[in-house]
Design an enzyme around this catalytic site. Structure first.
Site, PDB file in Angstrom:
ATOM      1  N   ASP A  42      -1.925   5.103  -5.737  1.00  0.00           N
ATOM      2  CA  ASP A  42      -2.201   4.378  -4.497  1.00  0.00           C
ATOM      3  C   ASP A  42      -2.399   2.892  -4.800  1.00  0.00           C
ATOM      4  O   ASP A  42      -3.442   2.483  -5.288  1.00  0.00           O
ATOM      5  CB  ASP A  42      -3.445   4.957  -3.824  1.00  0.00           C
ATOM      6  CG  ASP A  42      -3.730   4.332  -2.466  1.00  0.00           C
ATOM      7  OD1 ASP A  42      -2.978   3.416  -2.062  1.00  0.00           O
ATOM      8  OD2 ASP A  42      -4.680   4.758  -1.800  1.00  0.00           O
ATOM      9  N   ASP A  74       0.828  -1.204   0.000  1.00  0.00           N
ATOM     10  CA  ASP A  74       0.000   0.000   0.000  1.00  0.00           C
ATOM     11  C   ASP A  74       0.864   1.256   0.000  1.00  0.00           C
ATOM     12  O   ASP A  74       1.432   1.642   1.023  1.00  0.00           O
ATOM     13  CB  ASP A  74      -0.913  -0.013   1.226  1.00  0.00           C
ATOM     14  CG  ASP A  74      -1.958   1.094   1.192  1.00  0.00           C
ATOM     15  OD1 ASP A  74      -1.983   1.863   0.213  1.00  0.00           O
ATOM     16  OD2 ASP A  74      -2.757   1.179   2.138  1.00  0.00           O
TER      17      ASP A  74
END
Length: 344
Positions: free
Chosen positions: A262, A66
């Protein structure tokens, strides 16, 4: 689909002190890197994971990679509210090298002011909270990097998607002192760079490298401004559909944080005005497909029936899309990069 995230693609992608030190160091290019496999895929779980070992002896965890998170965390054996995940909870009492972080002026502390704590909330309203500790991180048999001591979160409470997901936790690759990348760079054990390479919709998996590697000759580079936001952002200027530039003001992509990369977010999002124009452009290129209702009546998804389920054949029906960045660099998106396959 390749999503490279290199700190060194511009002069501003990371803390300047790291870059100056690395550029002056004669051994910068000889530093090792951690090469780690990626697992799962977007169709199966909506995310990609890697495997990380924590402690002595090592305890294995499957973590979502992440770039939008700065803290790496796993469920703790003391967790009061954690779901059933892929691997057993981390047992700090079984690790010979684990040390909890003692409360200081530089961290949030628990109610007794003894240990440092963390708390994170995500856009879909899931949350994670617990205590911070330090232990050895091991990166797998394919890694050229020896185990390194790092700070991570030992979860005591998780809610929402974090509670129900199959993966154990999060590997924080974002910018910040607690990021795995920043911690390794601060220790001087890797160059200020990392990369993600996804296998694709039908392949799944892929690879991640912490540290620098030689990029492929056809890699597309664009800049990112760390002073603008805590996220990795790029300066998106134009979108082209079937070779035609969409009539959009470039400022529409220049919101609060710019265009954010992201890896922990399943879908790509556009501002409403840009999406409307993008959707119309796609629809104009489709002539043989029937539009149908999406699987969730709460959303006005744009779905079609009649296309091949074979990813390699989608380009015969759907147009190609190009993203153009600040200096005219373009990256080509095949249909699998902007479509999502569902069963209804």
């Amino acid at each position: 689909m390749i999503l490279p995230l290199f700190h060194h693609i511009t002069k501003k992608l990371s803390n300047a002190k790291h870059r100056k030190n690395l550029q002056k160091s004669p051994i910068a290019h000889s530093l090792p890197h951690a090469r780690m496999g990626l697992y799962d895929d977007l169709l199966l779980d909506g995310y990609y994971t890697t495997q990380l070992w924590i402690g002595t002896p090592p305890q294995k965890f499957s973590l979502i990679v992440d770039t939008g998170s700065t803290v790496t965390y796993v469920p703790c054996s003391t967790c009061e509210q954690c779901g059933n995940h892929e691997d057993p909870k981390f047992a700090p009492e079984l690790s010979l090298t684990y040390e909890p972080m003692k409360c200081t002026m530089e961290c949030n502390c628990d109610v007794e002011n003894v240990f440092c704590t963390y708390e994170r909330q995500y856009a879909e309203m899931s949350t994670s909270s617990g205590v911070l500790g330090g232990d050895l991180f091991s990166f797998g048999n394919d890694s050229g990097l020896d185990p390194q001591r790092a700070v991570f979160g030992c979860e005591n409470v998780e809610t929402g998607d974090l509670y129900t997901q199959h993966a154990d936790g999060i590997m924080g690759l974002g910018r910040g002192d607690l990021s795995v990348v920043d911690q390794l760079v601060d220790k001087g054990v890797i160059n200020d760079s990392f990369a993600l390479c996804y296998g694709g919709m039908e392949v799944g998996g892929g690879a991640m490298v912490l540290g620098s590697i030689s990029p492929p000759p056809d890699m597309v580079f664009t800049g990112s401004d760390p002073l603008r936001s805590p996220y990795y952002n790029v300066d998106l200027k134009e979108i082209h559909v079937a070779g035609k530039k969409l009539q959009l003001d470039p400022k529409i992509f220049n919101g609060k944080y710019g265009t954010v990369l992201d890896s922990g977010t399943t879908y790509a999002y556009l501002p409403e005005q840009a999406f409307s124009v993008f959707k119309d452009a796609i629809m104009k290129e489709l002539h043989s497909l029937k539009r149908i209702h999406g699987p969730d009546p709460n959303y006005n998804d744009i779905c079609f029936a009649g296309a091949s389920s074979n990813v390699s054949e989608l380009s015969r029906t759907f147009p190609k899309v190009e993203l153009a960045f600040e200096k005219g660099q373009k990256i080509l998106l095949s249909p699998e990069n902007y479509l999502f396959r569902v069963s209804v």
